[in-house]
Design a protein around this motif. Sequence first.
Motif, PDB file in Angstrom:
ATOM      1  N   LEU A  93       0.816  -1.223   0.000  1.00 25.94           N
ATOM      2  CA  LEU A  93       0.000   0.000   0.000  1.00 25.94           C
ATOM      3  C   LEU A  93       0.848   1.270   0.000  1.00 25.94           C
ATOM      4  O   LEU A  93       0.431   2.287  -0.531  1.00 25.94           O
ATOM      5  N   THR A  94       2.042   1.208   0.590  1.00 27.87           N
ATOM      6  CA  THR A  94       2.825   2.445   0.670  1.00 27.87           C
ATOM      7  C   THR A  94       3.226   2.976  -0.710  1.00 27.87           C
ATOM      8  O   THR A  94       2.990   4.153  -0.996  1.00 27.87           O
ATOM      9  N   PRO A  95       3.820   2.157  -1.610  1.00 25.62           N
ATOM     10  CA  PRO A  95       4.075   2.713  -2.945  1.00 25.62           C
ATOM     11  C   PRO A  95       2.797   3.139  -3.645  1.00 25.62           C
ATOM     12  O   PRO A  95       2.790   4.146  -4.360  1.00 25.62           O
ATOM     13  N   VAL A  96       1.724   2.397  -3.408  1.00 26.81           N
ATOM     14  CA  VAL A  96       0.440   2.765  -4.012  1.00 26.81           C
ATOM     15  C   VAL A  96       0.043   4.173  -3.567  1.00 26.81           C
ATOM     16  O   VAL A  96      -0.367   5.012  -4.378  1.00 26.81           O
ATOM     17  N   VAL A  97       0.224   4.418  -2.275  1.00 24.61           N
ATOM     18  CA  VAL A  97      -0.163   5.723  -1.745  1.00 24.61           C
ATOM     19  C   VAL A  97       0.711   6.833  -2.325  1.00 24.61           C
ATOM     20  O   VAL A  97       0.224   7.899  -2.702  1.00 24.61           O
ATOM     21  N   ILE A  98       1.995   6.559  -2.423  1.00 23.15           N
ATOM     22  CA  ILE A  98       2.887   7.603  -2.952  1.00 23.15           C
ATOM     23  C   ILE A  98       2.542   7.888  -4.409  1.00 23.15           C
ATOM     24  O   ILE A  98       2.508   9.043  -4.845  1.00 23.15           O
ATOM     25  N   LEU A  99       2.240   6.833  -5.152  1.00 23.34           N
ATOM     26  CA  LEU A  99       1.829   7.023  -6.541  1.00 23.34           C
ATOM     27  C   LEU A  99       0.516   7.801  -6.613  1.00 23.34           C
ATOM     28  O   LEU A  99       0.368   8.717  -7.437  1.00 23.34           O
ATOM     29  N   ALA A 100      -0.407   7.420  -5.764  1.00 24.04           N
ATOM     30  CA  ALA A 100      -1.734   8.026  -5.839  1.00 24.04           C
ATOM     31  C   ALA A 100      -1.681   9.504  -5.488  1.00 24.04           C
ATOM     32  O   ALA A 100      -2.475  10.292  -5.991  1.00 24.04           O
ATOM     33  N   SER A 101      -0.740   9.900  -4.624  1.00 21.04           N
ATOM     34  CA  SER A 101      -0.716  11.309  -4.247  1.00 21.04           C
ATOM     35  C   SER A 101       0.319  12.081  -5.067  1.00 21.04           C
ATOM     36  O   SER A 101       0.694  13.183  -4.699  1.00 21.04           O
ATOM     37  N   TRP A 102       0.759  11.485  -6.164  1.00 16.40           N
ATOM     38  CA  TRP A 102       1.807  12.118  -6.972  1.00 16.40           C
ATOM     39  C   TRP A 102       1.425  13.543  -7.372  1.00 16.40           C
ATOM     40  O   TRP A 102       2.229  14.458  -7.255  1.00 16.40           O
ATOM     41  N   ASN A 103       0.207  13.714  -7.827  1.00 13.07           N
ATOM     42  CA  ASN A 103      -0.206  15.033  -8.313  1.00 13.07           C
ATOM     43  C   ASN A 103      -1.152  15.737  -7.361  1.00 13.07           C
ATOM     44  O   ASN A 103      -1.552  16.857  -7.627  1.00 13.07           O
ATOM     45  N   SER A 104      -1.523  15.085  -6.253  1.00  9.55           N
ATOM     46  CA  SER A 104      -2.532  15.716  -5.412  1.00  9.55           C
ATOM     47  C   SER A 104      -1.926  16.424  -4.207  1.00  9.55           C
ATOM     48  O   SER A 104      -2.595  17.204  -3.557  1.00  9.55           O
ATOM     49  N   ILE A 105      -0.672  16.145  -3.910  1.00 12.40           N
ATOM     50  CA  ILE A 105      -0.061  16.827  -2.774  1.00 12.40           C
ATOM     51  C   ILE A 105       0.844  17.928  -3.308  1.00 12.40           C
ATOM     52  O   ILE A 105       1.890  17.657  -3.908  1.00 12.40           O
ATOM     53  N   HIS A 106       0.431  19.162  -3.136  1.00  9.17           N
ATOM     54  CA  HIS A 106       1.244  20.275  -3.637  1.00  9.17           C
ATOM     55  C   HIS A 106       1.990  20.948  -2.503  1.00  9.17           C
ATOM     56  O   HIS A 106       3.078  21.464  -2.674  1.00  9.17           O
ATOM     57  N   LYS A 107       1.371  20.916  -1.330  1.00  7.34           N
ATOM     58  CA  LYS A 107       1.935  21.606  -0.175  1.00  7.34           C
ATOM     59  C   LYS A 107       2.945  20.683   0.513  1.00  7.34           C
ATOM     60  O   LYS A 107       2.623  19.553   0.851  1.00  7.34           O
ATOM     61  N   HIS A 108       4.144  21.146   0.703  1.00  5.12           N
ATOM     62  CA  HIS A 108       5.169  20.411   1.463  1.00  5.12           C
ATOM     63  C   HIS A 108       5.281  18.944   1.052  1.00  5.12           C
ATOM     64  O   HIS A 108       5.119  18.057   1.895  1.00  5.12           O
TER      65      HIS A 108
END
Lengths: 554, 486
Positions: A93-108
């Motif tokens: 799940l951890t790589p999945v999460v990092i992939l999933a938030s690739w474009n959605s986390i802009h702040k920090h």
Amino acid sequence: MTGLLTVVLFLPIAGAILLVFLPKDIPGPIKGGGLLVSLLTFLASLAIVGRFHDGIGGFQLVESHAWIPQWGINYTVGVYGISLWLVLLTTLLTPVVILASWNSIHKHPKEYVISMLVMESAMIGAFLAMDLVLFYVFFELMLLPMYLIIGVWGGKNRIYAAIKFFLFTIAGSLLMLLGIIYLGFQQVHLTAGGVPTFEITQLYGLSLPPHIQTILFFAFALAFAIKVPLFPLHTWLPDAHVEAPTGGSIILAGVMLKMGTYGFLRFVLPFFPDASIHYAPLLICLSVIGIIYGALVAWVQPDMKKLVAYSSVSHLGFCVMGIFAINQASIEGSILQMVNHGLSTGALFLLVGVVYERRHTRMLADYGGIARTMPVYTVFFVIAMLSSVGLPGLNGFVGEFLILAGSFQTHPGYATVAAIGVILAAIYLLWLIQAVFFGPITKDENRSIPDIAWNEIAAVVPLIIMIVWIGIHPNTFLRRMEPSVQQLLATVRGEQPEKVMTASLAAAATRSPVAQTLLSVRSGARMRGRQGLSVGVQGPKGAQTEVSVLRVTR
Amino acid sequence: MTLTPLLEPHWMNAVLPEIILSISGILMILFDAFAPKARGAMAPLAVLLLMVAAASESMVAGGVFFGGTWETGALTQIFDLVFLLTALLATLFSREYLRREQIEGGEFYALLMWGTVGMMMMAKGLDLLIVVLGLEMLSICIFVLVGYHRRIAISNEASLKYFLMGAFATGFILYGTALFYGACGSTKLSDLANFFQTADPHNPLLTVAFILLMAGLGFKLALAPFHAWAPDVYQGAPTPVAAWLSVAPKVATLMALVRIFWAMGPVAQHAGWMHIVAVLSILSMIIGNAVAIAQRDLKRMLAYSGIAHVGYMMIAMLTVREDSVAAVAVYAVTYALMNVGAFGVVSMLAKNQNDPQTLDDIAGLGFRRPFYGLALSVCMFSLSGLPPTAGFVSKFYIFKTAVESGHSTVALIGILTSIVSVYYYLRVVYFLYMKEGGEGETAIDSGVFGVAALTISIVGILLIGIYPTPLFERAGAAARALLLGQ
């Protein structure tokens, strides 16, 4: 290779420490680095499966080093059938999460990736730790990154949610800390020689006096019940989920909630068997209330994320019920269901996040008919939803079936009521699908939503693969957990492992047709060994059996 | 009849750090007087002298000196090092603070050193009079240091408050000592111990003496209900002084209490005196943690949190045995690192010192100045007792000894109040990372010295949290040596 578990455990945190030294204005390399570290961890964790011996119920790949020898606290890690798949779930799940938030986390983004990696280490550590204090350290360590993830990257009401989440969990776990200390102290008194130890294998055989078992049972059970969360301690969960960013929700639902159910299996049942058996009806009752209540509340949610969050309360209720039904099938089902829930709810949260990114709303009323504009996305969503519903052929069915069939042997009444939860799940999830994907397009914004992007596909596909794999060939997973579950049951009942096996199956065979079906499914699974038939193929038959559960009790 | 010589051989070695520190203090004042232009070199010199004093600890001979009134050993060494560590961190933080406020002077560092000497006397004294002498020496230094920011009103107010209350507290301690003297004819702890072997535990004179002593020492510890001064004084005192004041005097008083409680032995248990101590401990934990929630001023919040932490340490004092004394020693080290570190970050907030340093001043600091945000977060997590910090292992140690000594109820209250405490410690982290700093952000003013001090704090906290074994071993052995004479 010795030290494999240590490598898997500390790889993410080591990566996080390296990331600290990267400048913060290069989000690409930071996310890439995070992804690389988590993928390496995943590969290393596959090696654990490779080295895992199927037929052994005890701990494997054990490593032990003195940590605080004065108090008998050691750094001891090991893996067994119950924790194996949960570790894999975490590393998946951890790589999945990092992939999933690739474009959605802009702040920090840097701090986000670091938090995720620290989180991963803490979760793996909690699953692997064989020393109570070591477990506690990781159990608490999980809270800090999750607090930040919700509080920094969350939605509008994030502060309230983050603090509520933290206070609820810490309240339970601090009482458990006192329980742990007291348990260690009791252990010194009860064993000859009186060497202090917090090693769980040493504590398993401890026969504590009943009144002490009761006190400690509640100290531990409260901590884990809050984490699961069991009704009525669940109120932090919807808040935390709604406010958490997508990645946080996936990790929270996918893995963190499992700490509670896992804690019941690993500590509560074997440490306090008498109290567990005595209070099992209480916990089963609460979990059945949770199943029905969670499903009913999910049904009326206008917010997709909240709907999925309440469905978690319902699904986790199944897991707890399976655990406290205390028999082979139900416990195996629970463990499998923990993994299933991680996969299907993880996928659902991920996919809800996908549309939220595009439309910035999660209200069901704002969607409708988007199957036409986002066809690929719809396929994934429907598969994840069906897995959550428990459609035969997908993973959710196997877990729920085993839990219900197993619980039916010991608590037929509760199992029957719980089975209604399955139907309710179908209702609210199909309702969700209907409202979001089908029907006419009522809102103009929905006519031009871009379909799911490459990184999101890359994130969700592994989950879908696992959903199908578990659905059609659960034996890959059940086979490896079976000996450990047998051993657990033996510890709880104070018997030898072999005797338990035959006894429970014989009892099962005599009691009900459902159990007989189960027996045949299970013994069939054993005979088939590595290749043969799977439960998934028997899907329709299984579905009938599920219906017959209802009929028999009526 | 043989006369024991008043001065044993090697007596110089027994008071070596004290001598070094006393002379160092004089040096600092002379340096300021004769080379006012070279003021910039004062803080480095003070740091160097403190390090020399710490190094001299290794040359201190263990044993009993000065006619059975002075004891050195492994445990006093640990406590000495805690005093020196606190003084060192306070000096490092002071340098930039004093410069910003333009009040740097040699006497500031001198007073810190002399105060440290007073604390060393309290920790080593085997005679109640030595303890009182050390206490007075310390108190006078505190009076001046608290009022050191002499041009601002709240500093003066704080100094006056501490002076008035402190004078009463000293009076109580002296009364208590006098009553003990009246009962057994000596103020020496060894004589007291002999006397308590056969003493009647229900003698009201002794109970009154004990209560007076506890009231006086409780004041120094900021133990509820004798805590009322602490928030006001910390708020008014120059922040590095508050950092030092919130840790070192408490630790010194605890060490004195260890000796006194040990001398009282079983009488203390029989007479129910320990119930009094338990009540004080519980009150401190509840009041400290509950009131801290309402504080927005960081220094006041840390003051109340300090009250609660003394409560935790007092749990271990309920039964004085090797393990509990070791737990107190470990907690003292941890507390010094985390509390001085937290105050240190507060001392760097560059704003008018008449105004309170509130939570708003640190809003958004975590992303604005990551190092300081991290440092304050680590201190907060350690103060709330979360792993993997030193605060966790220390609290674990305290609760473990409490459960083993049969004080499970007090431990339970301790756990429940720490759940409360998590809320306000976490709120600091919330302001650090989850709150955007507004227009008038408070700047962080820090240089090499502050960064060095914070690094010591963070590394210390994490090191003890992750691998506490060496500290536990030393503290355990030292406590055994002190109590059992091994």
